[in-house]
Each structure stands twice: as C-alpha cells, then as structure tokens.
Write a protein that holds these residues in place. Structure first.
Motif, PDB file in Angstrom:
ATOM      1  N   LYS A  45      20.073  23.610  22.749  1.00  0.00           N
ATOM      2  CA  LYS A  45      19.671  24.359  23.941  1.00  0.00           C
ATOM      3  C   LYS A  45      19.357  25.811  23.591  1.00  0.00           C
ATOM      4  CE  LYS A  45      23.377  23.100  26.309  1.00  0.00           C
ATOM      5  NZ  LYS A  45      24.354  22.949  27.381  1.00  0.00           N
ATOM      6  N   PHE A  46      20.012  26.327  22.564  1.00  0.00           N
ATOM      7  CA  PHE A  46      19.814  27.719  22.153  1.00  0.00           C
ATOM      8  C   PHE A  46      18.877  27.824  20.948  1.00  0.00           C
ATOM      9  CE2 PHE A  46      24.155  27.120  23.846  1.00  0.00           C
ATOM     10  CZ  PHE A  46      23.967  27.757  25.054  1.00  0.00           C
ATOM     11  N   LEU A  47      18.871  26.792  20.127  1.00  0.00           N
ATOM     12  CA  LEU A  47      18.040  26.772  18.926  1.00  0.00           C
ATOM     13  C   LEU A  47      16.561  26.562  19.256  1.00  0.00           C
ATOM     14  CD1 LEU A  47      17.744  26.620  15.804  1.00  0.00           C
ATOM     15  CD2 LEU A  47      18.263  24.170  16.000  1.00  0.00           C
ATOM     16  N   TYR A  48      16.258  25.620  20.133  1.00  0.00           N
ATOM     17  CA  TYR A  48      14.860  25.277  20.405  1.00  0.00           C
ATOM     18  C   TYR A  48      14.023  26.447  20.932  1.00  0.00           C
ATOM     19  CZ  TYR A  48      15.984  20.325  19.612  1.00  0.00           C
ATOM     20  OH  TYR A  48      16.370  19.132  19.065  1.00  0.00           O
ATOM     21  N   VAL A  75      13.033  28.467  17.897  1.00  0.00           N
ATOM     22  CA  VAL A  75      12.015  27.769  17.109  1.00  0.00           C
ATOM     23  C   VAL A  75      10.666  27.823  17.831  1.00  0.00           C
ATOM     24  CG1 VAL A  75      11.354  25.583  16.027  1.00  0.00           C
ATOM     25  CG2 VAL A  75      13.749  26.301  16.007  1.00  0.00           C
ATOM     26  N   TYR A  76      10.692  27.695  19.155  1.00  0.00           N
ATOM     27  CA  TYR A  76       9.442  27.780  19.918  1.00  0.00           C
ATOM     28  C   TYR A  76       8.771  29.133  19.678  1.00  0.00           C
ATOM     29  CZ  TYR A  76       5.947  27.765  23.518  1.00  0.00           C
ATOM     30  OH  TYR A  76       4.737  27.831  24.162  1.00  0.00           O
ATOM     31  N   ILE A  77       9.528  30.202  19.760  1.00  0.00           N
ATOM     32  CA  ILE A  77       8.985  31.547  19.529  1.00  0.00           C
ATOM     33  C   ILE A  77       8.402  31.641  18.124  1.00  0.00           C
ATOM     34  CG2 ILE A  77       9.599  33.994  19.220  1.00  0.00           C
ATOM     35  CD1 ILE A  77      11.719  33.510  21.481  1.00  0.00           C
ATOM     36  N   PRO A 126      26.748  24.689  12.138  1.00  0.00           N
ATOM     37  CA  PRO A 126      26.279  23.869  11.007  1.00  0.00           C
ATOM     38  C   PRO A 126      25.022  24.464  10.351  1.00  0.00           C
ATOM     39  CG  PRO A 126      25.674  22.852  13.082  1.00  0.00           C
ATOM     40  CD  PRO A 126      26.503  24.047  13.425  1.00  0.00           C
ATOM     41  N   LEU A 127      25.232  25.249   9.321  1.00  0.00           N
ATOM     42  CA  LEU A 127      24.142  25.968   8.661  1.00  0.00           C
ATOM     43  C   LEU A 127      23.064  25.031   8.124  1.00  0.00           C
ATOM     44  CD1 LEU A 127      23.009  28.693   7.879  1.00  0.00           C
ATOM     45  CD2 LEU A 127      24.370  28.591   5.787  1.00  0.00           C
ATOM     46  N   GLU A 128      23.463  23.909   7.556  1.00  0.00           N
ATOM     47  CA  GLU A 128      22.475  22.963   7.020  1.00  0.00           C
ATOM     48  C   GLU A 128      21.530  22.482   8.126  1.00  0.00           C
ATOM     49  OE1 GLU A 128      22.544  18.605   4.957  1.00  0.00           O
ATOM     50  OE2 GLU A 128      24.087  20.020   4.326  1.00  0.00           O
ATOM     51  N   TYR A 129      22.089  22.194   9.284  1.00  0.00           N
ATOM     52  CA  TYR A 129      21.273  21.759  10.420  1.00  0.00           C
ATOM     53  C   TYR A 129      20.337  22.890  10.873  1.00  0.00           C
ATOM     54  CZ  TYR A 129      19.920  20.053  15.011  1.00  0.00           C
ATOM     55  OH  TYR A 129      19.188  19.653  16.100  1.00  0.00           O
ATOM     56  N   LEU A 130      20.863  24.079  11.043  1.00  0.00           N
ATOM     57  CA  LEU A 130      20.048  25.226  11.467  1.00  0.00           C
ATOM     58  C   LEU A 130      18.939  25.509  10.461  1.00  0.00           C
ATOM     59  CD1 LEU A 130      22.848  27.666  12.706  1.00  0.00           C
ATOM     60  CD2 LEU A 130      21.413  26.146  14.096  1.00  0.00           C
ATOM     61  N   ASN A 131      19.280  25.406   9.178  1.00  0.00           N
ATOM     62  CA  ASN A 131      18.289  25.654   8.120  1.00  0.00           C
ATOM     63  C   ASN A 131      17.201  24.583   8.074  1.00  0.00           C
ATOM     64  OD1 ASN A 131      19.044  28.121   6.987  1.00  0.00           O
ATOM     65  ND2 ASN A 131      20.640  27.158   5.766  1.00  0.00           N
ATOM     66  N   VAL A 157      13.685  34.820   6.111  1.00  0.00           N
ATOM     67  CA  VAL A 157      12.610  35.292   5.246  1.00  0.00           C
ATOM     68  C   VAL A 157      13.011  36.561   4.507  1.00  0.00           C
ATOM     69  CG1 VAL A 157      10.211  36.106   5.218  1.00  0.00           C
ATOM     70  CG2 VAL A 157      10.892  34.279   6.767  1.00  0.00           C
ATOM     71  N   ASP A 158      13.656  37.454   5.212  1.00  0.00           N
ATOM     72  CA  ASP A 158      14.178  38.677   4.597  1.00  0.00           C
ATOM     73  C   ASP A 158      15.444  39.066   5.342  1.00  0.00           C
ATOM     74  OD1 ASP A 158      13.395  40.159   6.917  1.00  0.00           O
ATOM     75  OD2 ASP A 158      11.441  40.587   6.045  1.00  0.00           O
ATOM     76  N   LEU A 159      15.874  40.276   5.183  1.00  0.00           N
ATOM     77  CA  LEU A 159      17.168  40.691   5.728  1.00  0.00           C
ATOM     78  C   LEU A 159      17.352  40.324   7.199  1.00  0.00           C
ATOM     79  CD1 LEU A 159      19.813  42.070   5.031  1.00  0.00           C
ATOM     80  CD2 LEU A 159      18.762  44.255   5.639  1.00  0.00           C
ATOM     81  N   HIS A 160      16.324  40.535   8.030  1.00  0.00           N
ATOM     82  CA  HIS A 160      16.475  40.282   9.468  1.00  0.00           C
ATOM     83  C   HIS A 160      15.339  39.470  10.080  1.00  0.00           C
ATOM     84  CE1 HIS A 160      19.900  42.930   9.640  1.00  0.00           C
ATOM     85  NE2 HIS A 160      19.197  43.901   9.093  1.00  0.00           N
ATOM     86  N   SER A 161      14.526  38.803   9.277  1.00  0.00           N
ATOM     87  CA  SER A 161      13.392  38.054   9.820  1.00  0.00           C
ATOM     88  C   SER A 161      13.502  36.568   9.496  1.00  0.00           C
ATOM     89  CB  SER A 161      12.073  38.601   9.264  1.00  0.00           C
ATOM     90  OG  SER A 161      11.873  39.922   9.705  1.00  0.00           O
ATOM     91  N   PHE A 162      12.890  35.776  10.387  1.00  0.00           N
ATOM     92  CA  PHE A 162      12.970  34.328  10.295  1.00  0.00           C
ATOM     93  C   PHE A 162      11.603  33.715  10.547  1.00  0.00           C
ATOM     94  CE2 PHE A 162      16.923  36.088  11.831  1.00  0.00           C
ATOM     95  CZ  PHE A 162      17.863  35.508  11.003  1.00  0.00           C
ATOM     96  N   GLN A 163      11.434  32.482  10.043  1.00  0.00           N
ATOM     97  CA  GLN A 163      10.238  31.709  10.368  1.00  0.00           C
ATOM     98  C   GLN A 163      10.647  30.253  10.536  1.00  0.00           C
ATOM     99  OE1 GLN A 163       7.494  32.526   7.223  1.00  0.00           O
ATOM    100  NE2 GLN A 163       8.290  30.946   5.891  1.00  0.00           N
ATOM    101  N   ALA A 164       9.828  29.532  11.277  1.00  0.00           N
ATOM    102  CA  ALA A 164      10.117  28.129  11.562  1.00  0.00           C
ATOM    103  C   ALA A 164       9.782  27.268  10.356  1.00  0.00           C
ATOM    104  CB  ALA A 164       9.315  27.667  12.770  1.00  0.00           C
ATOM    105  N   LYS A 165      10.583  26.224  10.155  1.00  0.00           N
ATOM    106  CA  LYS A 165      10.323  25.243   9.107  1.00  0.00           C
ATOM    107  C   LYS A 165       9.714  23.969   9.683  1.00  0.00           C
ATOM    108  CE  LYS A 165      13.420  25.069   5.639  1.00  0.00           C
ATOM    109  NZ  LYS A 165      14.758  24.951   5.015  1.00  0.00           N
ATOM    110  N   LYS A 166       9.848  23.788  10.993  1.00  0.00           N
ATOM    111  CA  LYS A 166       9.266  22.613  11.639  1.00  0.00           C
ATOM    112  C   LYS A 166       8.908  22.973  13.067  1.00  0.00           C
ATOM    113  CE  LYS A 166      13.136  19.940  11.185  1.00  0.00           C
ATOM    114  NZ  LYS A 166      14.071  18.843  11.392  1.00  0.00           N
TER     115      LYS A 166
END
Length: 180
Positions: free
Chosen positions: A8-11, A14-16, A80-85, A91-100
């Motif tokens: 509910k919080f992850l999706y 990921v959408y963004i 669960p870090l493996e699931y989140l990953n 990507v760097d200290l404070h940035s993220f990108q979607a894997k799927k």
C-alpha cells in the motif's frame, strides 16, 4: 509489516519512479505524495495513500513511506529489504529508481490522476521550492515536530472549504462505523 500492507505504501513510490522514469530524490518522492494526497482530499474527499503525515523539520513526511525509503538506504532493518529491492534500487545517497513497473490495477483512476498532477507540478522543483511549498498552513498549525498532521488541515491548506472538510469528516465517520 505484512507484504500486503507494505505494498500500500510501496506501490505509490514505484508509480512515481515509473512515471518520472529517472532517479528521484527521496525528498521529492515524499513531497509529491504529500501534494497528491492533498489534491485528492480537496477534489475527491479521499487520499491517494493510506499513510499519515508527520511534521518534520523539512516539511510533512508520509510515515510508512519514509520507513520504506530508510530501509532502502539501509537505515531500517524491520522491513524486508530483499523484497523492496526487487522494486526499487538506490542510485546514490538519496535517490532511487524503479526496477520494475507497478501494476496500474493497484490504483483507481482518481489516484492516478492525483499522482500524475502532483508529479508534473513538483518533480522538477528544487529542495528549497518544495520546502517552501510544503511548509503550508497544515504544517504550521501542527504543534510540534514529529506530531501527526491532520488530514483535515492538509485538505484545508490545499484549498478545501469548511463544507468539504465536513464531508471528509462524515466519510471518515461512515468508514469507522462500517468496521464497528
């Protein structure tokens, strides 16, 4: 937290990330969600997320969403870090990108519309611009740091009038009554 609850919080995160299709700073993610929830409250009497907002130094922060981002940074061992990953990579200290890609069936049209509008309005704003924008009336009427910001105040800060606030409260009381 169970995976169903995490999703509910992850999706929405990921959408963004899918929509921007480039690395996004965690601050921008958190502010986009705040403004998406605010827009949905004002226009549709509901939020995009099921998260609640906490007053923090740099503005309102979605509590559970922030926990997910901290886990991806290695600062929260309770998720669960493996699931989140499997969904998001740091990507760097404070940035993220979607894997799927996130399944759009997880969202209503209203949620997608509010998210898209908030993404367009906020994705390119600087830290200072987001800081200034998110330190709105809802932020200022909340007493102290780490206190919950009322969703009614979030709606009011977004332009909701008292009739709309009453309607949101009525919907909340009906929702609570359904579970009683």
């Amino acid at each position: 937290m169970e995976l169903e609850n995490i999703n509910k919080f992850l999706y929405p995160i990921v959408y963004i990330l899918n929509k921007v299709n480039a690395p996004v700073n965690k601050y921008n993610i958190l502010k986009i969600l705040y403004f998406a929830d605010q827009k949905c409250l004002v226009n549709y009497n509901q939020k995009v997320t099921e998260d609640w907002y906490e007053k923090m130094e740099y503005g309102p922060v979605a509590y559970h969403t922030y926990d997910i981002l901290k886990a991806l940074e290695g600062r929260n061992q309770f998720l669960p870090l493996e699931y989140l990953n499997s969904y998001i990579e740091k990507v760097d200290l404070h940035s993220f990108q979607a894997k799927k890609k996130v399944d759009l069936d997880e969202f209503t049209k209203i949620q997608i519309d509010c998210l898209n509008e908030a993404i367009e309005e906020n994705k390119d704003l600087s830290f200072q611009q987001l800081l200034d924008k998110s330190h709105d009336d809802a932020y200022h009427v909340t007493e102290g740091l780490f206190q919950e910001i009322s969703k009614y105040e979030i709606a009011r800060a977004g332009g909701a009038n008292e009739e709309q606030i009453s309607h949101i409260k009525e919907l909340d009381s009906l929702s609570i009554a359904e579970w009683s």
